[in-house]
Design a protein around this motif. Sequence first.
Motif, PDB file in Angstrom:
ATOM      1  N   GLY A  18       0.780  -1.232   0.000  1.00  0.00           N
ATOM      2  CA  GLY A  18       0.000   0.000   0.000  1.00  0.00           C
ATOM      3  C   GLY A  18       0.812   1.283   0.000  1.00  0.00           C
ATOM      4  N   PRO A  19       1.831   1.430   0.881  1.00  0.00           N
ATOM      5  CA  PRO A  19       2.617   2.664   0.842  1.00  0.00           C
ATOM      6  C   PRO A  19       3.308   2.879  -0.499  1.00  0.00           C
ATOM      7  CG  PRO A  19       2.924   1.547   2.941  1.00  0.00           C
ATOM      8  CD  PRO A  19       2.162   0.601   2.062  1.00  0.00           C
ATOM      9  N   ARG A  22       0.704   4.179  -2.943  1.00  0.00           N
ATOM     10  CA  ARG A  22       0.349   5.584  -2.727  1.00  0.00           C
ATOM     11  C   ARG A  22       1.441   6.519  -3.234  1.00  0.00           C
ATOM     12  NH1 ARG A  22      -0.787   3.583   2.449  1.00  0.00           N
ATOM     13  NH2 ARG A  22       0.616   5.079   3.452  1.00  0.00           N
ATOM     14  N   ALA A  25       1.019   6.581  -6.946  1.00  0.00           N
ATOM     15  CA  ALA A  25      -0.180   7.341  -7.295  1.00  0.00           C
ATOM     16  C   ALA A  25       0.067   8.838  -7.199  1.00  0.00           C
ATOM     17  CB  ALA A  25      -1.339   6.941  -6.382  1.00  0.00           C
ATOM     18  N   ALA A  26       0.917   9.253  -6.241  1.00  0.00           N
ATOM     19  CA  ALA A  26       1.201  10.677  -6.086  1.00  0.00           C
ATOM     20  C   ALA A  26       1.960  11.236  -7.282  1.00  0.00           C
ATOM     21  CB  ALA A  26       1.992  10.916  -4.806  1.00  0.00           C
ATOM     22  N   PRO A  47      -5.969   2.656  -1.164  1.00  0.00           N
ATOM     23  CA  PRO A  47      -6.027   4.030  -1.675  1.00  0.00           C
ATOM     24  C   PRO A  47      -5.024   4.221  -2.811  1.00  0.00           C
ATOM     25  CG  PRO A  47      -5.874   3.991   0.725  1.00  0.00           C
ATOM     26  CD  PRO A  47      -5.603   2.608   0.257  1.00  0.00           C
ATOM     27  N   GLY A  48      -5.424   5.005  -3.800  1.00  0.00           N
ATOM     28  CA  GLY A  48      -4.536   5.315  -4.906  1.00  0.00           C
ATOM     29  C   GLY A  48      -4.691   4.427  -6.115  1.00  0.00           C
ATOM     30  N   LEU A 151       6.081   9.519  -1.366  1.00  0.00           N
ATOM     31  CA  LEU A 151       4.796   9.681  -0.692  1.00  0.00           C
ATOM     32  C   LEU A 151       4.416  11.153  -0.632  1.00  0.00           C
ATOM     33  CD1 LEU A 151       5.285   7.185   2.267  1.00  0.00           C
ATOM     34  CD2 LEU A 151       3.556   6.981   0.465  1.00  0.00           C
ATOM     35  N   ASP A 155       1.712  11.961   4.416  1.00  0.00           N
ATOM     36  CA  ASP A 155       1.528  10.507   4.408  1.00  0.00           C
ATOM     37  C   ASP A 155       2.660   9.881   5.220  1.00  0.00           C
ATOM     38  OD1 ASP A 155       1.449   7.738   3.767  1.00  0.00           O
ATOM     39  OD2 ASP A 155       0.454   8.177   1.867  1.00  0.00           O
ATOM     40  N   ARG A 162      -8.921   2.164   1.768  1.00  0.00           N
ATOM     41  CA  ARG A 162      -9.877   3.109   1.217  1.00  0.00           C
ATOM     42  C   ARG A 162     -11.173   3.044   2.045  1.00  0.00           C
ATOM     43  NH1 ARG A 162     -10.063   4.278  -4.326  1.00  0.00           N
ATOM     44  NH2 ARG A 162      -8.902   2.369  -4.754  1.00  0.00           N
TER      45      ARG A 162
END
Length: 335
Positions: A18-19, A22, A25-26, A47-48, A151, A155, A162
Motif C-alpha cells: 500500500g505505501p 500511494r 499514485a502521487a 487508496p490510490g 509519498l 503521508d 480506502r
Amino acid sequence: MRTLVARLDNVGDVLLAGPCVRAVAAGSDEVVLLAGPRGRAGAELLPGVAEVIEWCAPWIDPEPPELTQESIEALTKQLRDLRLDAALVLTSFHQSPLPLALVLRMAGVPWIGAISEDYPGSLLDLRHRVEGDPPEAERALSLATAAGFTLPEGDDGRLALRGPLPETTGLTGEPGYVVVHPAASVPARQPTAERSRAIVRALAEAGHRVIVTGAPGERRLTAEVAGEVALDLGGVTGLPELAAVLAGARVVVAPNTGPAHLAAAVGTPVVSLFAPVVPSARWAPYGVPAVVLGDQDAPCRNTRARQCPVEGHPCLAIDPADVVRSVHELSGGVL
C-alpha cells in the motif's frame, strides 16, 4: 502518466504494498494494480488504485495453473490495451520479477522497475537491490523511491485502506472487543485449533469480550475455537466487513496472515502468533503497536515451509497467559 504496480500473491502481501502504491499514485495520473486471485480483494481496498486487473501467475501462485500460450497472449493484449507508461513489479525476496517483466516488454511497456537479484538483461530499466532485512512494506516503498516516486506530504507511510468501511456494529455490538483470527493462509503458520481455543477461553476468563473471525471455508475451525464463550463470525464477512470488525477491536490476535496486516491497515494493535518459517523482521504487523509471540529460533526458522516440518508444531505452543498479558499491554489494561 499511467503506471502499473504488480503484486501477484496473497491479500497480506498486497496490503503491505500500500505505501508503495500511494507513492506511485502521487506521481502518476492513474495507477493500475495487477493482482492475483488471492490478493484481489486487498487490491480493491488500497487508496490510490484506479483500476484492478487480475491474473493468476504460474510462477507465483502456490497452486499454479498450467502456463499456456493462450493465457500469456491474453494478458499481453490486456496490458497493451492499457497503454502503460511504466510498471513496477513487486515480489517477495524469494520470487523473481523477470517472468512478468518479459510479458510487460511483450506488451510494449517502455519502462519497468523491480527488485532483482538475477541479471535482468534488457527486461528491466531499473534493477533495484535492497540490503538487510527491512519490513516488507519498506522494501516495496524503496522500489518506488528508487523509481522517483515519493509519498505525498502528510503521508506517514503506514498501511491504509480506502474508506468508508461498512457498518458492522449489528454483527459485533459496540467496539471494544478482542478479535481472535485462528486461521492462516498456510498450515505451518497456524496454531492448532486446541491452542487457539485455549487462547479464546483465557481471554474470556480475563473479562474480554471475544470475537472469532474466519473465511467461509474456516467455519468448522471458528466454531470449535469460539466454543460457548466467544461470538463466532466465521464465514460471515467479506474483506471490507472484516476490516470494519477489526477496526472496532481493541486488539487483534492472529497468526502471520492477511487479517494481521488488515488489522494494521485500520490501526488496530496486534498480538502476532508468529511461526518463524519466514522472518518476523519482514512480515510482522507493520506500523501499529504489536507483540510477536512464538519461538523465533525454532528448527523451522526461515524454511518457508507450508507444512510444519517439526512434530507437534512447537514454535506456536504459546501459553494462553502470555497472550492475555500481551492483550492487556496493548490495550492499556482496559477491558
